[in-house]
Write an enzyme that holds these catalytic residues in place. Structure first.
Site, PDB file in Angstrom:
ATOM      1  N   GLU A  95       6.500  -3.307  -1.074  1.00 42.57           N
ATOM      2  CA  GLU A  95       5.933  -2.510  -0.123  1.00 42.57           C
ATOM      3  C   GLU A  95       5.162  -1.351  -0.690  1.00 42.57           C
ATOM      4  O   GLU A  95       5.270  -1.248  -2.288  1.00 42.57           O
ATOM      5  CB  GLU A  95       7.044  -1.721   0.604  1.00 42.57           C
ATOM      6  CG  GLU A  95       6.914  -1.374   2.076  1.00 42.57           C
ATOM      7  CD  GLU A  95       5.822  -1.367   2.850  1.00 42.57           C
ATOM      8  OE1 GLU A  95       4.592  -1.431   2.348  1.00 42.57           O
ATOM      9  OE2 GLU A  95       5.699  -1.170   4.205  1.00 42.57           O
ATOM     10  N   ASP A  96       4.216  -0.826  -0.326  1.00 40.96           N
ATOM     11  CA  ASP A  96       3.455   0.386  -0.857  1.00 40.96           C
ATOM     12  C   ASP A  96       4.143   1.531  -1.036  1.00 40.96           C
ATOM     13  O   ASP A  96       4.500   2.255  -2.101  1.00 40.96           O
ATOM     14  CB  ASP A  96       1.960   0.478  -0.376  1.00 40.96           C
ATOM     15  CG  ASP A  96       2.179   0.848   1.236  1.00 40.96           C
ATOM     16  OD1 ASP A  96       3.084   0.706   1.845  1.00 40.96           O
ATOM     17  OD2 ASP A  96       1.099   1.066   1.541  1.00 40.96           O
ATOM     18  N   ASP A  99       8.544   5.452   3.726  1.00 37.46           N
ATOM     19  CA  ASP A  99       8.459   6.876   4.680  1.00 37.46           C
ATOM     20  C   ASP A  99       9.823   7.074   5.270  1.00 37.46           C
ATOM     21  O   ASP A  99      11.052   7.253   4.876  1.00 37.46           O
ATOM     22  CB  ASP A  99       7.365   7.201   4.858  1.00 37.46           C
ATOM     23  CG  ASP A  99       6.780   8.515   5.609  1.00 37.46           C
ATOM     24  OD1 ASP A  99       7.547   9.229   5.476  1.00 37.46           O
ATOM     25  OD2 ASP A  99       5.951   8.692   6.120  1.00 37.46           O
ATOM     26  N   PHE A 148       0.884  13.305   1.486  1.00 39.86           N
ATOM     27  CA  PHE A 148       0.287  12.002   2.065  1.00 39.86           C
ATOM     28  C   PHE A 148      -0.830  11.724   1.055  1.00 39.86           C
ATOM     29  O   PHE A 148      -1.539  12.295   0.404  1.00 39.86           O
ATOM     30  CB  PHE A 148      -0.598  12.172   3.215  1.00 39.86           C
ATOM     31  CG  PHE A 148      -0.894  10.847   3.910  1.00 39.86           C
ATOM     32  CD1 PHE A 148      -0.255  10.281   4.754  1.00 39.86           C
ATOM     33  CD2 PHE A 148      -2.062  10.423   3.466  1.00 39.86           C
ATOM     34  CE1 PHE A 148      -0.502   9.008   5.057  1.00 39.86           C
ATOM     35  CE2 PHE A 148      -2.467   9.090   3.972  1.00 39.86           C
ATOM     36  CZ  PHE A 148      -1.716   8.502   4.912  1.00 39.86           C
ATOM     37  N   ARG A 161      -8.326   2.775  -0.304  1.00 41.71           N
ATOM     38  CA  ARG A 161      -7.133   1.814  -1.166  1.00 41.71           C
ATOM     39  C   ARG A 161      -7.838   1.338  -2.302  1.00 41.71           C
ATOM     40  O   ARG A 161      -7.253   0.837  -3.265  1.00 41.71           O
ATOM     41  CB  ARG A 161      -7.211   0.240  -0.050  1.00 41.71           C
ATOM     42  CG  ARG A 161      -6.550   0.847   1.220  1.00 41.71           C
ATOM     43  CD  ARG A 161      -6.405  -0.759   1.866  1.00 41.71           C
ATOM     44  NE  ARG A 161      -6.201  -0.868   3.216  1.00 41.71           N
ATOM     45  CZ  ARG A 161      -4.933  -0.546   3.920  1.00 41.71           C
ATOM     46  NH1 ARG A 161      -3.776  -0.288   2.922  1.00 41.71           N
ATOM     47  NH2 ARG A 161      -4.781  -0.444   5.227  1.00 41.71           N
TER      48      ARG A 161
HETATM   49  P1  IMP Z   1       7.643   3.997   7.493  1.00 39.30           P
HETATM   50  O1  IMP Z   1       7.727   2.993   8.742  1.00 39.30           O
HETATM   51  O2  IMP Z   1       7.558   5.361   8.316  1.00 39.30           O
HETATM   52  O3  IMP Z   1       8.404   4.063   6.167  1.00 39.30           O
HETATM   53  O4  IMP Z   1       6.158   3.929   7.072  1.00 39.30           O
HETATM   54  C1  IMP Z   1       5.618   2.977   6.101  1.00 39.30           C
HETATM   55  C2  IMP Z   1       4.108   2.810   6.389  1.00 39.30           C
HETATM   56  O5  IMP Z   1       3.497   4.019   6.563  1.00 39.30           O
HETATM   57  C3  IMP Z   1       3.811   2.387   4.747  1.00 39.30           C
HETATM   58  O6  IMP Z   1       3.556   1.006   4.669  1.00 39.30           O
HETATM   59  C4  IMP Z   1       2.122   2.993   4.753  1.00 39.30           C
HETATM   60  O7  IMP Z   1       1.540   1.849   5.293  1.00 39.30           O
HETATM   61  C5  IMP Z   1       2.274   4.172   5.615  1.00 39.30           C
HETATM   62  N1  IMP Z   1       2.438   5.498   4.936  1.00 39.30           N
HETATM   63  C6  IMP Z   1       3.420   6.218   5.028  1.00 39.30           C
HETATM   64  N2  IMP Z   1       3.358   7.186   4.261  1.00 39.30           N
HETATM   65  C7  IMP Z   1       2.061   7.251   3.614  1.00 39.30           C
HETATM   66  C8  IMP Z   1       1.171   7.729   2.450  1.00 39.30           C
HETATM   67  O8  IMP Z   1       1.825   8.933   2.200  1.00 39.30           O
HETATM   68  N3  IMP Z   1       0.088   7.407   2.506  1.00 39.30           N
HETATM   69  C9  IMP Z   1      -0.532   6.259   2.969  1.00 39.30           C
HETATM   70  N4  IMP Z   1       0.169   5.520   3.730  1.00 39.30           N
HETATM   71  C10 IMP Z   1       1.564   5.921   4.118  1.00 39.30           C
HETATM   72 MG    MG Z   2       2.619  -0.516   4.138  1.00 43.10          MG
END
Ligand code: IMP
Ligand code: MG
Length: 171
Positions: A95-96, A99, A148, A161
């Site tokens: 994963e990138d 969050d 962010f 990206r």
């Molecule tokens: P989660 O489901 O809240 O864990 O969100 C995960 C997804 O939200 C990641 O895979 C990203 O695609 C996006 N995301 C969350 N934080 C960031 C950030 O700081 N920058 C860019 N994308 C983010």
């Molecule tokens: Mg992602």
């Protein structure tokens, strides 16, 4: 104009990706590793990480996008399913950024149905402040409390990206 504050340099990324690849190569030495990149944010990390893993492994992709807005219930839609046979294999989800953890916990739930031997998580960034789900990030290159960020695969509205380093985005 948005402001980009440098946060993690290309060199720092390179070092941590190398270290993470070496660790994974050791840990999975006797296992049947399949890296599954989560689209789209992981594409650059996946490409670099895979080249730093010295043991045989296979690569697949999974696409998941979350509905934003109205009810923030963490509803996930799968846009791409893995093609490889995953039964009995050792899956490392790439994963990138993690969050809240909702995206990954839904993906883990889905991949578990395919009956792999193990499922672990490798995230470029582990962002901790808003975590809502109890998931283990087994490998992470960097931790971040909040903010962010964009670059090295991470987007804001599908842009940035391509940046080779990571920036804190101030809108
Ligand atoms: P989660 O489901 O809240 O864990 O969100 C995960 C997804 O939200 C990641 O895979 C990203 O695609 C996006 N995301 C969350 N934080 C960031 C950030 O700081 N920058 C860019 N994308 C983010
Ligand atoms: Mg992602």
């Amino acid at each position: 104009m948005p402001e980009f504050i440098p946060l993690i340099s290309e060199q720092e990324i390179k070092v941590r990706v190398q270290e993470t690849g070496e660790q994974i190569s050791k840990d999975y030495r006797d296992l049947d590793l399949v890296l599954i990149g989560v689209l789209k944010g992981s594409f650059m990390f996946l490409a670099d990480l895979s080249r730093k893993i010295s043991i045989d492994h296979e690569i697949d992709l999974i696409g998941a996008s979350s509905y934003e807005g109205t009810a923030s219930t963490g509803q996930i839609v799968f846009t791409k399913q893995p093609d490889l046979e995953l039964e009995g294999r050792d899956i490392l989800l790439v994963e990138d950024i993690v969050d809240t953890g909702h995206t990954l916990s839904k993906i883990v739930e889905f991949v578990r149905l395919l009956d792999p031997r193990s499922i672990k998580i490798c995230s470029l960034i582990d962002k901790r402040e808003r975590r809502e789900m109890d998931i283990d990030v087994n490998y992470s290159c960097f931790s971040l409390e909040k903010g962010f960020i964009v670059g090295y695969g991470l987007d804001y509205n599908e842009k940035y990206r391509n940046l080779p380093a990571i920036y804190d985005l101030k809108l």
